[in-house]
Design a protein around this motif. Structure first.
Motif, short mmCIF file in Angstrom:
data_model
loop_
_atom_site.label_atom_id
_atom_site.label_comp_id
_atom_site.label_asym_id
_atom_site.label_seq_id
_atom_site.Cartn_x
_atom_site.Cartn_y
_atom_site.Cartn_z
N HIS A 200 3.30 -5.81 2.07
CA HIS A 200 3.94 -5.12 3.19
C HIS A 200 4.63 -6.13 4.08
CE1 HIS A 200 0.40 -6.14 5.75
NE2 HIS A 200 -0.25 -5.96 4.63
N SER A 201 5.59 -5.66 4.87
CA SER A 201 6.35 -6.58 5.71
C SER A 201 5.42 -7.23 6.72
CB SER A 201 7.45 -5.81 6.45
OG SER A 201 8.25 -5.16 5.49
N ALA A 202 5.69 -8.49 7.01
CA ALA A 202 4.86 -9.21 7.98
C ALA A 202 4.99 -8.54 9.34
CB ALA A 202 5.32 -10.65 8.06
N GLU A 207 12.57 -9.97 9.00
CA GLU A 207 13.13 -10.29 7.69
C GLU A 207 12.36 -9.51 6.63
OE1 GLU A 207 15.41 -11.37 5.20
OE2 GLU A 207 15.84 -12.46 7.06
N PRO A 208 12.95 -8.46 6.02
CA PRO A 208 12.18 -7.65 5.07
C PRO A 208 11.69 -8.43 3.86
CG PRO A 208 14.49 -6.97 5.14
CD PRO A 208 14.31 -8.00 6.20
N ALA A 209 12.33 -9.59 3.58
CA ALA A 209 11.92 -10.35 2.41
C ALA A 209 10.58 -11.04 2.63
CB ALA A 209 12.99 -11.39 2.07
N ILE A 210 10.14 -11.17 3.91
CA ILE A 210 8.86 -11.83 4.16
C ILE A 210 7.75 -10.78 4.05
CG2 ILE A 210 7.44 -13.05 5.85
CD1 ILE A 210 10.04 -14.12 7.05
N ALA A 211 6.94 -10.91 3.02
CA ALA A 211 5.91 -9.90 2.79
C ALA A 211 4.53 -10.53 2.79
CB ALA A 211 6.16 -9.20 1.47
#
Ligand code: PLP
Length: 264
Positions: A200-202, A207-211
């Motif tokens: 899930h997103s941080a 930044e959606p790429a950071i999970a």
């Protein structure tokens, strides 16, 4: 006579958008049983009627899209629901009807999507056109999608992931396509433990790429069973509807499915 069950207004409710399986192992019958086991009421919108045994899918009748749409709006008007669980949709026109109804209802209710593509007996339950609409139109409405390893590959139209890193990459790609969280079910991989990965997103991350990746591990129960995907997603919906966090909902739903498998 004393009557001490909680009243309807006190019990949490989940809207289930799903199909029937005449063998009773999967689909709406399973979903309602799981929600009842969790003390949660079910509202429903039926998408299709299937004739199935445990060995084959014999027939599928699609409920007309306008009736699917009307059921969803009527259910959401009838009662406050705290989560929406989506199972088998069956056809592209049904995916469209569900998206239109959810958009018309405009609410913040979390949507849990079990991407039902193929039955364990091998019958196709959502064709390529339906998968494309699911990815382009439904995914951005979804709080959590719960694919297994073959399903995530099929949704992304990519080869099967062969290791944890490539599976996590596929999970990232579903986040990038609009899902707010992804629970990848590792049941198809061999090993002594059954691991699922929650991406899930941080929190606070723009930044959606950071999970964030959480591993949910359990012992493995041997043998296959119908309806485990339905049960897991319904158990998660029940947890969210009862006020649990996403991670706690996933953990308790996995334990529920393990108990279900052990009790066969
Ligand atoms: N049939 C229906 C109506 C379902 O909703 C599902 C799963 O959600 C399936 C079949 C697939 O279940 P299984 O993988 O247990 O065959």
């Amino acid at each position: 006579m004393s009557y001490s069950s909680p009243s309807e207004s006190e019990r949490p409710a989940v809207l289930v958008i799903a199909a029937t399986d005449s063998s009773g192992g999967a689909g709406l019958v399973r979903d309602v049983r799981v929600l009842t086991d969790h003390g949660v009421d079910a509202l429903c919108a039926l998408t299709a009627v299937t004739a199935q045994t445990n060995a084959e899918v014999r027939a599928v009748h699609h409920v007309p899209p306008e009736v699917v749409h009307a059921q969803i709006l009527a259910a959401l008007e009838s009662r406050r629901v705290r989560a929406i669980k989506i199972g088998m949709l069956g056809a592209a026109m049904t995916v469209d009807a569900v998206v239109d109804a959810l958009a018309a209802a405009v609410n913040e209710t979390p949507v849990i999507l079990d991407p039902v593509l193929v039955s364990s007996s091998g019958g196709i339950l959502l064709d390529a056109a339906g998968r494309r609409i699911l990815m382009s139109r439904l995914l951005p409405h979804v709080a959590l999608i719960t694919p297994n390893v073959p399903e995530i590959a099929a949704l992304l139209d990519e080869p099967l992931a062969t290791n944890e890193a490539s599976l996590a990459d596929q999970g990232h790609r579903l986040l990038a396509r609009g899902a707010r969280a992804v629970l990848i079910k590792g049941g198809h991989w061999s090993g002594a433990t059954a691991t699922d990965w929650l991406l899930h997103s941080a929190p606070g991350g723009r930044e959606p790429a950071i999970a964030v990746v959480e591993r949910i591990m359990s012992s493995r129960v041997s043998g296959a069973s119908r309806g485990t995907g339905c049960a897991l997603a319904s158990g998660i919906a029940a947890g969210l509807a009862s006020g649990l966090s996403l991670l706690d909902s996933c953990q308790q739903a996995k334990q529920y499915v393990l108990r279900m498998l052990s009790a066969r």
